[in-house]
Design an enzyme around this catalytic site. Structure first.
Site, PDB file in Angstrom:
ATOM      1  CG  ASN A 162      13.414 -10.909   8.815  1.00 61.33           C
ATOM      2  OD1 ASN A 162      12.793 -11.426   9.749  1.00 61.33           O
ATOM      3  ND2 ASN A 162      12.821 -10.201   7.869  1.00 61.33           N
ATOM      4  CD1 TRP A 163      16.570 -16.715  11.058  1.00 61.79           C
ATOM      5  CD2 TRP A 163      16.124 -17.476  13.112  1.00 61.79           C
ATOM      6  NE1 TRP A 163      17.699 -17.357  11.535  1.00 61.79           N
ATOM      7  CE2 TRP A 163      17.449 -17.829  12.781  1.00 61.79           C
ATOM      8  CE3 TRP A 163      15.613 -17.853  14.360  1.00 61.79           C
ATOM      9  CZ2 TRP A 163      18.267 -18.549  13.659  1.00 61.79           C
ATOM     10  CZ3 TRP A 163      16.428 -18.556  15.238  1.00 61.79           C
ATOM     11  CH2 TRP A 163      17.741 -18.896  14.887  1.00 61.79           C
ATOM     12  CE  LYS A 164      11.725 -12.492   5.352  1.00 62.92           C
ATOM     13  NZ  LYS A 164      11.422 -12.293   3.946  1.00 62.92           N
ATOM     14  CG  HIS A 186      10.406  -6.905   6.251  1.00 60.22           C
ATOM     15  ND1 HIS A 186       9.589  -7.516   5.339  1.00 60.22           N
ATOM     16  CD2 HIS A 186      11.642  -7.410   6.064  1.00 60.22           C
ATOM     17  CE1 HIS A 186      10.325  -8.373   4.624  1.00 60.22           C
ATOM     18  NE2 HIS A 186      11.573  -8.332   5.057  1.00 60.22           N
ATOM     19  CD  GLU A 246       8.181 -10.752   4.289  1.00 59.24           C
ATOM     20  OE1 GLU A 246       8.354 -11.071   5.476  1.00 59.24           O
ATOM     21  OE2 GLU A 246       8.922 -11.140   3.369  1.00 59.24           O
ATOM     22  CD  GLU A 289      14.952  -6.331   3.318  1.00 61.07           C
ATOM     23  OE1 GLU A 289      15.692  -7.309   3.456  1.00 61.07           O
ATOM     24  OE2 GLU A 289      13.818  -6.280   3.809  1.00 61.07           O
ATOM     25  N   GLY A 310      12.767 -13.017  -1.271  1.00 61.60           N
ATOM     26  CA  GLY A 310      12.265 -14.386  -1.311  1.00 61.60           C
ATOM     27  C   GLY A 310      11.983 -14.890  -2.719  1.00 61.60           C
ATOM     28  CB  SER A 348      17.385 -13.249  -3.350  1.00 60.25           C
ATOM     29  OG  SER A 348      15.982 -13.452  -3.426  1.00 60.25           O
ATOM     30  N   GLY A 382      16.907 -13.100   4.722  1.00 70.07           N
ATOM     31  CA  GLY A 382      15.802 -13.963   5.139  1.00 70.07           C
ATOM     32  C   GLY A 382      16.183 -15.425   4.998  1.00 70.07           C
ATOM     33  N   GLY A 383      15.806 -16.015   3.869  1.00 65.53           N
ATOM     34  CA  GLY A 383      15.973 -17.457   3.633  1.00 65.53           C
ATOM     35  C   GLY A 383      17.333 -18.028   4.012  1.00 65.53           C
TER      36      GLY A 383
HETATM   37  P1  PGA Z   1      15.242 -13.072   1.528  1.00 65.33           P
HETATM   38  O1  PGA Z   1      14.496 -12.056   2.554  1.00 65.33           O
HETATM   39  O2  PGA Z   1      16.704 -13.032   1.892  1.00 65.33           O
HETATM   40  O3  PGA Z   1      14.626 -14.411   1.807  1.00 65.33           O
HETATM   41  O4  PGA Z   1      14.978 -12.581   0.169  1.00 65.33           O
HETATM   42  C1  PGA Z   1      15.083 -10.832   2.897  1.00 65.33           C
HETATM   43  C2  PGA Z   1      14.178 -10.072   3.836  1.00 65.33           C
HETATM   44  O5  PGA Z   1      12.956 -10.157   3.680  1.00 65.33           O
HETATM   45  O6  PGA Z   1      14.648  -9.376   4.745  1.00 65.33           O
END
Ligand code: PGA
Length: 249
Positions: free
Chosen positions: A10-12, A93, A95, A165, A171, A210, A231-232
């Site tokens: 997930n590149w956000k 998600h 967010e 999640e 993050g 993470s 994500g990251g």
């Molecule tokens: P993260 O994000 O791996 O940077 O913690 C995961 C996500 O939000 O899907």
């Protein structure tokens, strides 16, 4: 039956054109012959570029509208996503829930319309730190599944992936321990099987929060963890490739 393993990036709101070109050119050297499913969700405007450059990686979206068309300025419909060759969409998600105030009702509408349009849905659930500390994680997960997947049942199973999640692990560098994640996944699987008509042995449940090359192996040893939403660590080709390698073992 054996469930297959998925690594979903997930590149956000990250990656510019140049970064994307570099990513896919570096990935060629490190992506194993895929024994796992490798998927990436870039920003909408970069989906065509990513589709053009990616080989062995499926491209999808991070969000979609709750409607097919009409006066919804700034929104992107799942009908258009499908038309553009998107394979999947991430819905719910944390967010989107927190910053864009997306509630159960709208997430349910989005999920239904995405499925109707032939997209696979990665439906995200997870508790906040406060909810975790209050000991109400299971109640929160149950409510998110019951309300978010209302009207959706076993027949849609092959097009739905659940991503667990914990919000406190996204993050932050804090990962749920593999055992904490396993416990939540086992609960989700039982609940979907016993209460929501899913075939519990078949439903795919990803862990997110993470995830990185250093912790993926242990997470994947757990019997109810079928891969990761990342994500990251999905922004660097070397790390993403390494996660896919671990998942292909
Ligand atoms: P993260 O994000 O791996 O940077 O913690 C995961 C996500 O939000 O899907």
């Amino acid at each position: 039956m054996t469930r297959e393993i998925y690594i979903v990036g997930n590149w956000k709101m990250n990656q510019k054109t140049e970064d994307i070109k570099n990513f896919f050119s570096e990935l060629k050297a490190v992506l194993p012959e895929n024994k796992c499913h490798a998927w990436i969700a870039p920003q909408f405007i970069h989906m065509s570029l990513a589709q053009e450059l990616s080989k062995n990686v499926k491209i999808g979206a991070q969000n979609c509208s709750h409607k097919n068309s009409g006066a919804f300025t700034g929104d992107i419909s799942s009908e258009s996503l499908k038309d553009m060759g998107s394979e999947f969409v991430i819905i719910g998600h944390s967010e989107r829930r927190a910053f864009f105030k997306e509630d159960h009702v709208i997430l349910n509408e989005k999920t239904k319309i995405a499925l109707e349009n032939g997209l696979k849905v990665i439906f995200c659930i997870g508790e906040t730190l406060e909810e975790n500390e209050k000991g109400i994680t299971k109640d929160v997960l149950k409510e998110q599944l019951i309300e978010g997947l209302k009207g959706i049942s076993g027949k849609d199973l092959e097009n739905i992936i659940i991503a667990y999640e914990p919000v406190w692990a996204i993050g932050t560098g804090k990962t749920a321990t593999p055992q904490q994640a396993q416990d939540a996944h086992a609960f989700i699987r039982e609940h979907l099987g016993n209460e929501q008509g899913f075939s519990k042995e078949e439903v795919i449940i990803l862990y997110g929060g993470s995830v990185k090359p250093a912790n993926i192996d242990e997470l994947l040893t757990k019997k109810d963890i079928d891969g990761a939403l990342v994500g990251g660590a999905s922004l660097k080709a070397a790390d993403f490739g390494q996660l896919c390698k671990s998942a292909s073992k």
